[in-house]
Structures are given as structure tokens and as C-alpha cells.
Design an enzyme around this catalytic site. Structure first.
Site, mmCIF file in Angstrom:
data_model
loop_
_atom_site.group_PDB
_atom_site.id
_atom_site.type_symbol
_atom_site.label_atom_id
_atom_site.label_comp_id
_atom_site.label_asym_id
_atom_site.label_seq_id
_atom_site.Cartn_x
_atom_site.Cartn_y
_atom_site.Cartn_z
ATOM 1 N N HIS A 181 3.348 -9.201 7.993
ATOM 2 C CA HIS A 181 3.508 -8.292 6.845
ATOM 3 C C HIS A 181 3.965 -9.032 5.585
ATOM 4 O O HIS A 181 3.192 -9.171 4.656
ATOM 5 C CB HIS A 181 4.431 -7.104 7.139
ATOM 6 N N ASP A 184 -3.090 -4.377 13.491
ATOM 7 C CA ASP A 184 -1.764 -3.798 13.708
ATOM 8 C C ASP A 184 -1.785 -2.448 14.413
ATOM 9 O O ASP A 184 -1.917 -2.373 15.624
ATOM 10 C CB ASP A 184 -1.042 -3.735 12.345
ATOM 11 N N HIS A 220 -2.784 -9.660 14.827
ATOM 12 C CA HIS A 220 -1.654 -8.739 15.044
ATOM 13 C C HIS A 220 -2.151 -7.382 15.524
ATOM 14 O O HIS A 220 -2.774 -6.634 14.776
ATOM 15 C CB HIS A 220 -0.844 -8.576 13.760
HETATM 16 ZN ZN LIG Z 1 3.243 -4.676 14.061
#
Ligand SMILES: [Zn+2]
Length: 439
Positions: free
Chosen positions: A263, A314, A47
Site C-alpha cells: 500500500h 488484494d 498481494h
Molecule cells: Zn492486504
């Protein structure tokens, strides 16, 4: 762990032989000797939002007149950064990022790409210009990439998109699917593949998700989606649909083995079972979740229910797979005031059945499970897999003196990117040039 392993790589960049100690490879093919190193599958970064690296370190303060900052105020700063991105700028940022990833031990990345349109919100010319810039940066750095084409439509459930979101949005699901089709046609390289990424339950109407599931029949691309990152998102889902975001996906066709929930920090109590029952996975991004104050990943509940985990960096506040992995366990220790929490849910190792271990399971989360979440043939040192590998220096100060049988524990709990001596993607060295190398 095997001493003196020899790995053969074919002309396509796939592993064609794994020879144990004492077995010599035939022929005179060029060889690379990695003395004093441990060879591992490269980590998969499942991610990433590449452009967000541009404002790294620049949000780590309280602004004048504000007593607190949170995810939502950070998002406004992120939108401002996104608003300034051109294809040239995003290429530069992404190139820096992917080089940093290779130096940290990541050999593949799932790029959750949502910066589709021009600064004024109109389609780029050509329409894929922003995606092309990101992919070009990936190819130039040499990292394997899964371009996760993101679908964004609304500013909240049933709400119009804001001006800050205009570079992300599609007016219709058909326009988005055309964009995905164009990407599938455009990116024809064995190091690049394409997936889909409905941004979140906030940004995509539920009925559009059914169209994505239908489109994916036969293609079987990975589908990644932010789910349950913030309590406000869960509350909005319950208000709109009467259930949390993951339960809201039931009936859309999206809840299945291609889904990776990114998440999953604020789950409803039945959500781990709901994900496990369909073979969906969860991508944990603990450095970002900590940086943004999102909350803790319920790793024990997820792994205990049979949900696979993988990792992602992320927002790229830090790019460090070792840190992502250790935080998964450390967060559980802090929450429960116990040690070895995840040892209870990882399978016991056959060579030491009396000792439950955390580290081998977490290394698999960082490698094999990440590759599975991206649907790439990597994450293991075995014949047929891509030769996406990393070499770690055993004389690094963090590893020296550690008994060999404790190497997995030292990697997860003590090591960092400094240990990475070299990274290879499809058998090509993409980071590091040790003097002992003998090509
Ligand atoms: Zn994200």
C-alpha cells in the site's frame, strides 16, 4: 517488441531458447503456434487475500442507519466472512479466484495468508489445514504461488486481539516461526514457495519483527507487510513510537531488500528515500485502495526516489492487472492535473530517446518487478526464467488497428483481461485453448 519470436521450454518448465525471426528451432519437439498474438511474461499478483473474494460485490452499499462506510467498517464485514471459512470453503473460493487470475493474465500470486486457525480460534488439525487448502487450490488451478505466512498478534499497537481476529493470531513469535518452519517443510513443489508477512505495525510488536529478520538470515524469503494503508495507522504509530510506521522499522532489521511494503498510501515525506536506500519495494493495489477509500499511492515520489513498484489485487474487488497498472498513472494525473506523469521517472527507451513513455515502465511493474517482489525467477522472456507466459489477441477490439509501436500503450491504457488468449505456468497451458493451437 520482436516479430515472430520462438520460445523453447525445457522439461522443467523453464525457457531454454529465445529465437528471433527466421531462426528455426532444432528437433521435433511439440510446438504451439500462436498466430495473431503477442507473447508477454505473465503478470505477477504480489498481494492477495484469497478468501476475501467470497464477499465481492456484497459490500458496495450503505447499510441502513449508517451515513458512511469506510475501511474500518468494511473490515468488520470482512472479519464476519473470515469467521465462516472452513478449509473446504476456502479451497472453493481460492480455486475460483486463481482461475480468474489466470484468465486475467496473472501467472503468479503472493498469497498473504492469515486465516490460520479454526473457527473457534484453536489450531486446525492438522495445524496447516487452512494453508494446505489454499495451496491445493493454487496447484489445481495451476498458478505459481508464494505463500506469505502472516504474523498477527495484537488488535492495535499494545492492544489485545479482538474475537474477530482470533483465527489470525499467534501468542508468541516462536509459535509463529514454528508454523513457518512447518510450511517450509510441507510445501515441497517447484510451483510453491514460502515467505513471511508480519501483518502490519498494528498487529505485530516491533521486537517480534527483529526475530523475523533474524530467522530470515540465510533463508532470504520475501517479507511483505501492510504499511501506511490508513491515516489512523500512521497516527497510532506516531503516538506510540514518535515516528511513522516505516521509520519505526529502523532498528528491527526488517527494513531491507527482502521487504515489500504493501500500500504505502500515507507516507511520511522521507519514507520514499528510506525505502529506496535499503532496496525495499512497494506493492500498489490501486483497485482495492480505491474500493476501500484508502487514498492515492504517491507513485511519482516512490519511483522518483528509486523505489520499485509491483501490483496486487488484494481484496479482489476486481481482478484485472491492466486496470491496476493504468490506475497507478491515472491517479497521478488526477492528483496533479497533468498527463504522462510517470514518464519523467521511467528510463527513456533506447529506440526512441526523444519520447518519454509510461507504458513500458508500467508493464515492467506488472511483470518483472512483481516477480522480483515474490523472489521468483520469472517476469522476463529470457533463457533460464520460468516459462510463465501469456498470449494476447491482437485482433481483440481493444487492440485492433493500434500501430505495433504503440502496443505497450494500448495494453496499459485500453486493454483488459478479454485480450488474454492463453496463460502458461512452467510451460503448461493453464487458461485458454485456441483452435489455432498445434500441439
Ligand atoms: Zn492486504
Amino acid at each position: 517488441m520482436c516479430p515472430e519470436v520462438k520460445v523453447g521450454v525445457d522439461g522443467q518448465g523453464r525457457i531454454c531458447a529465445v529465437l528471433k525471426q527466421g531462426v528455426e528451432p532444432p528437433g521435433q519437439a511439440p510446438r504451439t503456434h500462436l498466430k495473431g498474438c503477442a507473447l508477454l511474461p505473465g503478470f505477477a499478483n504480489a498481494h492477495s487475500h484469497a478468501f476475501q473474494r467470497v464477499f465481492r460485490a456484497q459490500t458496495e452499499y450503505l447499510r441502513a442507519g449508517r451515513e458512511s462506510e469506510d475501511f474500518w467498517s468494511w473490515r468488520q464485514m470482512m472479519y464476519a466472512a473470515a469467521g465462516r471459512m472452513t478449509p473446504e470453503r476456502v479451497y472453493d473460493v481460492a480455486l475460483d479466484l486463481y482461475k480468474e487470475m489466470l484468465a486475467a493474465g496473472y501467472t503468479s500470486v503472493g498469497e498473504f495468508h492469515y486465516l490460520h486457525h479454526g473457527i473457534d480460534g484453536r489450531p486446525c488439525v492438522p495445524p496447516l489445514a487452512m494453508a494446505e487448502a489454499v495451496v491445493e487450490a493454487g496447484l489445481d488451478a495451476g498458478i505459481r504461488m508464494v505463500l506469505l505466512m502472516t504474523l498477527y498478534h495484537s488488535g492495535g499497537i499494545g492492544q489485545p486481539a479482538t474475537s474477530g481476529q482470533r483465527r489470525f493470531t499467534f501468542e508468541t513469535v516462536e509459535a509463529y516461526l514454528q508454523h513457518v518452519e512447518a510450511a517450509l517443510e510441507r510445501f515441497d513443489d517447484p510451483r510453491v514457495s514460502v515467505g513471511m508477512a508480519p501483518h502490519s505495525i498494528r498487529a505485530v510488536p516491533l521486537e517480534w519483527l527483529s526475530s523475523l529478520a533474524l530467522f530470515n538470515r540465510g533463508l532470504s524469503m520475501p517479507i511483505h507487510m501492510h504499511l501506511c494503508e490508513q491515516e489512523a495507522e500512521v497516527e497510532a504509530s506516531i503516538k506510540a513510537f514518535g515516528v511513522g510506521p516505516i521509520e519505526a522499522l529502523e532498528g528491527t532489521g526488517l527494513l531491507g531488500p527482502s521487504l515489500v511494503a504493501v500500500h504505502a498510501t500515507h507516507l511520511q515525506v522521507d519514507d520514499p528515500k528510506r525505502l529506496a536506500d535499503v532496496g525495499a519495494a512497494v506493492c500498489a493495489c490501486p483497485t482495492t485502495e480505491a474500493n476501500l477509500g484508502d487514498g492515492f499511492l504517491p507513485a511519482l515520489e516512490l519511483l522518483g526516489s528509486g523505489v520499485s513498484l509491483c501490483i496486487g489485487s488484494d481484496s479482489h474487488a476486481s481482478v484485472n492487472p491492466f486496470e491496476e497498472l493504468r490506475m497507478i498513472e491515472h491517479h497521478e494525473r488526477l492528483r496533479r492535473r497533468r498527463r504522462g506523469v510517470l514518464a519523467t521517472v521511467f528510463p527513456p527507451s533506447p529506440d526512441a530517446p526523444d519520447k518519454r513513455r509510461v507504458a513500458p515502465g508500467l508493464l515492467s511493474v506488472g511483470t518483472l518487478e512483481g516477480a522480483r517482489a515474490l523472489k521468483i525467477d520469472a517476469g522476463m522472456i529470457r533463457e533460464g526464467s520460468w516459462a510463465d507466459l501469456i498470449a494476447l489477441r491482437l485482433d481483440d477490439p481493444a487492440l485492433s488497428g493500434v500501430p505495433p509501436h504503440c502496443l505497450p500503450e494500448a495494453l496499459v491504457f485500453s486493454a483488459g483481461p478479454r485480450c488474454v488468449e492463453g496463460s502458461w505456468v512452467a510451460g503448461q497451458r493453464r487458461f485458454g485453448t485456441p483452435p489455432s493451437e498445434d500441439q
